[in-house]
Design a protein around this motif. Sequence first.
Motif, mmCIF file in Angstrom:
data_model
loop_
_atom_site.group_PDB
_atom_site.id
_atom_site.type_symbol
_atom_site.label_atom_id
_atom_site.label_comp_id
_atom_site.label_asym_id
_atom_site.label_seq_id
_atom_site.Cartn_x
_atom_site.Cartn_y
_atom_site.Cartn_z
ATOM 1 N N PHE A 161 0.829 -1.205 0.000
ATOM 2 C CA PHE A 161 0.000 0.000 0.000
ATOM 3 C C PHE A 161 0.868 1.262 0.000
ATOM 4 C CE2 PHE A 161 -2.408 3.412 1.918
ATOM 5 C CZ PHE A 161 -3.676 3.270 1.391
ATOM 6 N N ILE A 162 1.875 1.293 0.889
ATOM 7 C CA ILE A 162 2.740 2.469 1.012
ATOM 8 C C ILE A 162 3.655 2.612 -0.199
ATOM 9 C CG2 ILE A 162 4.570 3.543 2.358
ATOM 10 C CD1 ILE A 162 1.848 3.614 3.704
ATOM 11 N N ALA A 163 4.230 1.489 -0.652
ATOM 12 C CA ALA A 163 5.203 1.546 -1.749
ATOM 13 C C ALA A 163 4.566 2.016 -3.045
ATOM 14 C CB ALA A 163 5.861 0.181 -1.940
ATOM 15 N N ILE A 164 3.355 1.529 -3.349
ATOM 16 C CA ILE A 164 2.722 1.930 -4.614
ATOM 17 C C ILE A 164 2.371 3.409 -4.579
ATOM 18 C CG2 ILE A 164 0.299 1.481 -4.015
ATOM 19 C CD1 ILE A 164 2.061 0.637 -7.346
ATOM 20 N N SER A 165 2.005 3.925 -3.403
ATOM 21 C CA SER A 165 1.717 5.355 -3.290
ATOM 22 C C SER A 165 2.966 6.163 -3.607
ATOM 23 C CB SER A 165 1.214 5.681 -1.879
ATOM 24 O OG SER A 165 0.017 4.971 -1.592
ATOM 25 N N ALA A 166 4.115 5.681 -3.129
ATOM 26 C CA ALA A 166 5.384 6.358 -3.416
ATOM 27 C C ALA A 166 5.749 6.229 -4.884
ATOM 28 C CB ALA A 166 6.493 5.777 -2.532
ATOM 29 N N MET A 167 5.505 5.038 -5.464
ATOM 30 C CA MET A 167 5.847 4.815 -6.866
ATOM 31 C C MET A 167 5.074 5.757 -7.800
ATOM 32 S SD MET A 167 6.047 0.646 -7.109
ATOM 33 C CE MET A 167 7.250 -0.282 -6.154
ATOM 34 N N LEU A 168 3.865 6.155 -7.379
ATOM 35 C CA LEU A 168 3.066 7.049 -8.208
ATOM 36 C C LEU A 168 3.586 8.477 -8.186
ATOM 37 C CD1 LEU A 168 -0.574 5.843 -7.369
ATOM 38 C CD2 LEU A 168 0.798 5.308 -9.383
ATOM 39 N N LEU A 169 4.406 8.800 -7.188
ATOM 40 C CA LEU A 169 4.961 10.144 -7.069
ATOM 41 C C LEU A 169 6.351 10.212 -7.688
ATOM 42 C CD1 LEU A 169 4.111 11.462 -3.494
ATOM 43 C CD2 LEU A 169 3.351 12.413 -5.674
ATOM 44 N N PRO A 170 6.556 11.061 -8.694
ATOM 45 C CA PRO A 170 7.906 11.245 -9.224
ATOM 46 C C PRO A 170 8.851 11.708 -8.128
ATOM 47 C CG PRO A 170 6.281 12.241 -10.676
ATOM 48 C CD PRO A 170 5.554 11.859 -9.418
ATOM 49 N N GLY A 171 10.026 11.113 -8.084
ATOM 50 C CA GLY A 171 11.043 11.531 -7.124
ATOM 51 C C GLY A 171 11.058 10.717 -5.848
ATOM 52 N N ILE A 172 9.936 10.076 -5.509
ATOM 53 C CA ILE A 172 9.891 9.261 -4.294
ATOM 54 C C ILE A 172 9.855 7.799 -4.709
ATOM 55 C CG2 ILE A 172 8.629 8.735 -2.179
ATOM 56 C CD1 ILE A 172 7.586 11.534 -2.153
ATOM 57 N N SER A 173 10.919 7.100 -4.456
ATOM 58 C CA SER A 173 11.086 5.726 -4.939
ATOM 59 C C SER A 173 10.320 4.731 -4.083
ATOM 60 C CB SER A 173 12.579 5.368 -4.936
ATOM 61 O OG SER A 173 12.755 3.977 -5.027
ATOM 62 N N GLY A 174 9.463 3.944 -4.749
ATOM 63 C CA GLY A 174 8.772 2.878 -4.040
ATOM 64 C C GLY A 174 9.742 1.853 -3.500
ATOM 65 N N SER A 175 10.796 1.564 -4.263
ATOM 66 C CA SER A 175 11.812 0.612 -3.804
ATOM 67 C C SER A 175 12.544 1.140 -2.585
ATOM 68 C CB SER A 175 12.823 0.334 -4.933
ATOM 69 O OG SER A 175 12.203 -0.356 -5.995
#
Length: 282
Positions: A161-175
């Motif tokens: 849940f948290i990682a995909i939210s980050a992946m959708l934001l440029p600059g914030i790496s889901g990994s």
Amino acid sequence: MIIKNHLILFLKGMAMGISDLIPGISGGTIALLLGIYEKFIQSLKSINHSTLIYLFRLDFKKLNDQLNFNFILPVIFGILISIFLFSSLISYLLINHKILLFSFFFGLIFFSSLKLIASLKPNSLFDFSLIFSGLILGLSLLFIGKLSLSDSMISVFFSGFIAISAMLLPGISGSYILLILGKYQFMLDSISSLLWTNILVFAFGAFFGILSFSKIIFWLLNKYYKSTILFLSGIMLGALNKVWPWQNNNDLILPIHNISDLTLPIIIFIISGLISHYINTK
């Protein structure tokens, strides 16, 4: 022409998938740099309870009308296929050629972010304050310490849940978020070993993350496009500290004692700049 467009979208999806495997790189960043970010978010935000109803009914016409299959399917297939195909390769490169890998992505994001900002023509104090605020937020990621979560299915769901939210934001790496949560190697091993329980629970968490977060981003893009992109561009520049090629336990260093070690990374950095010149960011 249609096949060509689908192939291009598929390859852009693969680029997003590869970037999502690398801590410090965001799939959202690559989508923005490749000019498909807004359309990608628009398709994702259209997912709702009706999507499941159409899916169970096998009503692909309504699914297509809702999600824009011609766009989203090639991109999603590209992301998924690249994650499964390249997870082992990325693990190898991160261990054996991390400096060269990060040199390429550092240059690509750096030059492309500047190009994107220039294309929006910031001309007011407010515009530059948005870029600066994003820059500070991106830099702050350097100071977030690693958490330690259990390997329970609840933790895996939460991580998705948290990682995909980050992946959708440029600059914030889901990994990178997965690294902070202590789940990066766990999920990379799960994908490489095809541990389907872990993969499906993570995907389920990611699905709910997409449902909630994509709608917020789309609203911002729809109402405040220029301001949102300037802020996100600032985040991308600030978050470059996570892909600085020379790091030691989160400390950024420069190999000034051995200049010869800089030659190949600099060449790769320049090549990435040339590539960014030809990337369509609009």
